[in-house]
Scaffold this active site. Structure first.
Site, PDB file in Angstrom:
ATOM      1  N   HIS A   1      -9.675   1.041  -0.608  1.00  0.00           N
ATOM      2  CA  HIS A   1      -9.476   1.829   0.604  1.00  0.00           C
ATOM      3  C   HIS A   1     -10.824   1.873   1.343  1.00  0.00           C
ATOM      4  CE1 HIS A   1      -5.752   3.164  -1.214  1.00  0.00           C
ATOM      5  NE2 HIS A   1      -5.495   3.991  -0.237  1.00  0.00           N
TER       6      HIS A   1
ATOM      7  N   HIS B   1       1.362   4.821  -2.631  1.00  0.00           N
ATOM      8  CA  HIS B   1       0.932   5.550  -3.834  1.00  0.00           C
ATOM      9  C   HIS B   1       2.152   6.213  -4.463  1.00  0.00           C
ATOM     10  CE1 HIS B   1      -3.373   5.253  -2.611  1.00  0.00           C
ATOM     11  NE2 HIS B   1      -2.816   5.193  -1.417  1.00  0.00           N
TER      12      HIS B   1
ATOM     13  N   GLU C   1     -10.589   4.143   6.643  1.00  0.00           N
ATOM     14  CA  GLU C   1      -9.477   5.042   7.007  1.00  0.00           C
ATOM     15  C   GLU C   1     -10.116   6.201   7.796  1.00  0.00           C
ATOM     16  OE1 GLU C   1      -7.649   7.025   3.673  1.00  0.00           O
ATOM     17  OE2 GLU C   1      -5.897   7.673   4.836  1.00  0.00           O
TER      18      GLU C   1
ATOM     19  N   HIS D   1       0.862  -1.204   0.000  1.00  0.00           N
ATOM     20  CA  HIS D   1       0.000   0.000   0.000  1.00  0.00           C
ATOM     21  C   HIS D   1       0.886   1.236   0.000  1.00  0.00           C
ATOM     22  CE1 HIS D   1      -3.597   2.200   2.130  1.00  0.00           C
ATOM     23  NE2 HIS D   1      -3.017   2.941   1.202  1.00  0.00           N
TER      24      HIS D   1
ATOM     25  N   ASP E   1       1.945   4.155   2.664  1.00  0.00           N
ATOM     26  CA  ASP E   1       0.891   4.972   2.037  1.00  0.00           C
ATOM     27  C   ASP E   1       1.479   6.060   1.124  1.00  0.00           C
ATOM     28  OD1 ASP E   1      -1.766   5.418   1.492  1.00  0.00           O
ATOM     29  OD2 ASP E   1      -2.248   6.397   3.389  1.00  0.00           O
ATOM     30  N   ASP E   2       1.968   7.145   1.714  1.00  0.00           N
ATOM     31  CA  ASP E   2       2.531   8.266   0.937  1.00  0.00           C
ATOM     32  C   ASP E   2       3.811   8.719   1.636  1.00  0.00           C
ATOM     33  OD1 ASP E   2       0.180   8.898  -1.030  1.00  0.00           O
ATOM     34  OD2 ASP E   2      -0.744   8.693   0.949  1.00  0.00           O
TER      35      ASP E   2
HETATM   36  N1  ADE Z   1      -4.468   8.463  -2.037  1.00  0.00           N
HETATM   37  C1  ADE Z   1      -3.236   8.669  -1.602  1.00  0.00           C
HETATM   38  N2  ADE Z   1      -3.173   8.531  -0.264  1.00  0.00           N
HETATM   39  C2  ADE Z   1      -4.419   8.227   0.148  1.00  0.00           C
HETATM   40  C3  ADE Z   1      -5.008   7.962   1.396  1.00  0.00           C
HETATM   41  N3  ADE Z   1      -4.306   7.991   2.551  1.00  0.00           N
HETATM   42  N4  ADE Z   1      -6.334   7.693   1.439  1.00  0.00           N
HETATM   43  C4  ADE Z   1      -7.055   7.681   0.321  1.00  0.00           C
HETATM   44  N5  ADE Z   1      -6.538   7.910  -0.879  1.00  0.00           N
HETATM   45  C5  ADE Z   1      -5.235   8.181  -0.970  1.00  0.00           C
HETATM   46 ZN    ZN Z   2      -3.606   4.740   0.444  1.00  0.00          ZN
END
Ligand code: ADE
Ligand code: ZN
Length: 345
Positions: free
Chosen positions: A197, A19, A200, A17, A278-279
């Protein structure tokens, strides 16, 4: 003194997971902006990083989509994928499944060929040069319509053989998984693995929808399930993989502190949880930072850390024989470490 984090840093693991658009470090983002003749709002990487303070998911997404504007040519998509995979390789990630949301680019007139060919060429090169296994997860954006998600699915069919799966991301609250039931059904009918997703910022009922309605292979985040004990039992029984991202949850105020994160409780409830970033560029943490900070904040045991790594490998979209090879390597790594830590007589 031996590095106390070496066990985590060198442990074979998958990241499921992450992006690609969220992996662009500030230096690279400004370099891509300059390459494409754009004048960003920030002049230095430090100034840009200063903007990485988010009230919630939407505040983050606003900046993330703004960052996407620097990606214009095939070479840009190649470079961000290459940079992430080099970093992942040095973090002992042996398998990476990478989300990318082409709608951010195609809506600005960027050719889908530039997006797909750039990412896929970097994946092939990384496998050849570093031996890392990687797959692309094409992600639809849930603030758009289901018809647009279906158009995206059609648009990437020329690359079908090179796509590891399909996902759904973006603004969650008000956009439940059920709104995309036909998109996910069509993905499945075409033989693709699917992940969504859910849970969250959205409620446990979105996680339930994902589990009950969509026949998903994995759920991304899923932490909200913890407020529904019946759902937890169901997910544990089915061993539905949940790709959890603790530092992301901290930075987006899903949890007030890492010590309050439900990760350990999820493991203790028998859920199939993995650790993910995630990011990573926006949340100041790659996958090993997530492992190390959670170990410290939640007092995770070595066994729990190994379980997280094993779950990441078994939940990947690789063929089962390749999964078995990776798990055998992890088991050998753990056995070797135990042997060298045992007292000699
Ligand atoms: N796209 C990138 N990061 C995300 C996240 N934390 N939740 C939903 N979409 C995303
Ligand atoms: Zn994500």
């Amino acid at each position: 003194m031996a590095d106390p984090d070496a066990f985590i840093r060198c442990m074979p693991k998958a990241e499921l997971h992450m992006h690609l658009e969220g992996s662009i470090e500030a230096e690279l983002l400004l370099e891509l902006a300059a390459r494409n003749g754009l004048r960003p709002r920030w002049e230095t990487p430090e100034a840009l990083r200063g903007a990485y303070r988010f009230r919630n998911l939407q505040a983050f997404l606003d900046l993330y989509y703004e960052g996407c504007r620097v990606l214009m040519q095939e070479r840009d998509f190649y470079d961000i994928t290459h940079a992430y995979l080099r970093r992942a390789h040095s973090d002992a990630v042996v398998r990476a499944e990478l989300f990318l949301g082409p709608q951010s680019f195609t809506e600005r007139g960027i050719a889908i060929e530039a997006v797909m060919d750039g990412v896929l060429a970097a994946i092939r090169d990384a496998t050849r040069n570093d031996g890392i296994s990687a797959g692309l997860l094409v992600s639809a954006q849930r603030h758009r319509s289901e018809a647009e998600a279906l158009q995206l699915l059609d648009a990437v069919m020329p690359w079908a053989e090179q796509i590891a799966g399909f996902g759904l991301g973006g603004a969650e609250v008000g956009n439940p998984p059920s709104r995309f039931a036909r998109y996910f059904r069509t993905c499945r009918e075409r033989g693709f693995r699917i992940t969504v997703h859910a849970g969250e910022e959205g409620p446990a009922s979105y996680v339930r929808e994902a589990a009950d309605l969509l026949q998903i292979d994995r759920i991304d985040h899923g932490v909200a399930c913890m407020s529904d004990p019946t759902l937890v039992r169901l997910l544990a029984e089915r061993q539905t993989p949940l790709t959890v991202c603790p530092l992301s949850n901290l930075r987006l105020n899903v949890v007030p502190s890492l010590a309050a994160h439900p990760l350990r409780a999820m493991l203790e409830a028998g859920l199939n949880v993995s650790m993910n970033s995630d990011d990573p560029a926006y949340f100041a943490g790659y996958v090993n930072d997530n492992f190390i900070e959670c170990r410290d904040a939640l007092a995770l045991s070595d066994d729990q850390i190994v379980t997280l790594a094993r779950n990441s490998l078994t939940a990947s979209f690789l063929p089962s024989a390749e999964i078995a090879n990776h798990v055998a390597r992890l088991d050998a790594y753990v056995a070797d470490r135990r042997l060298s830590a045992a007292p000699r007589n």
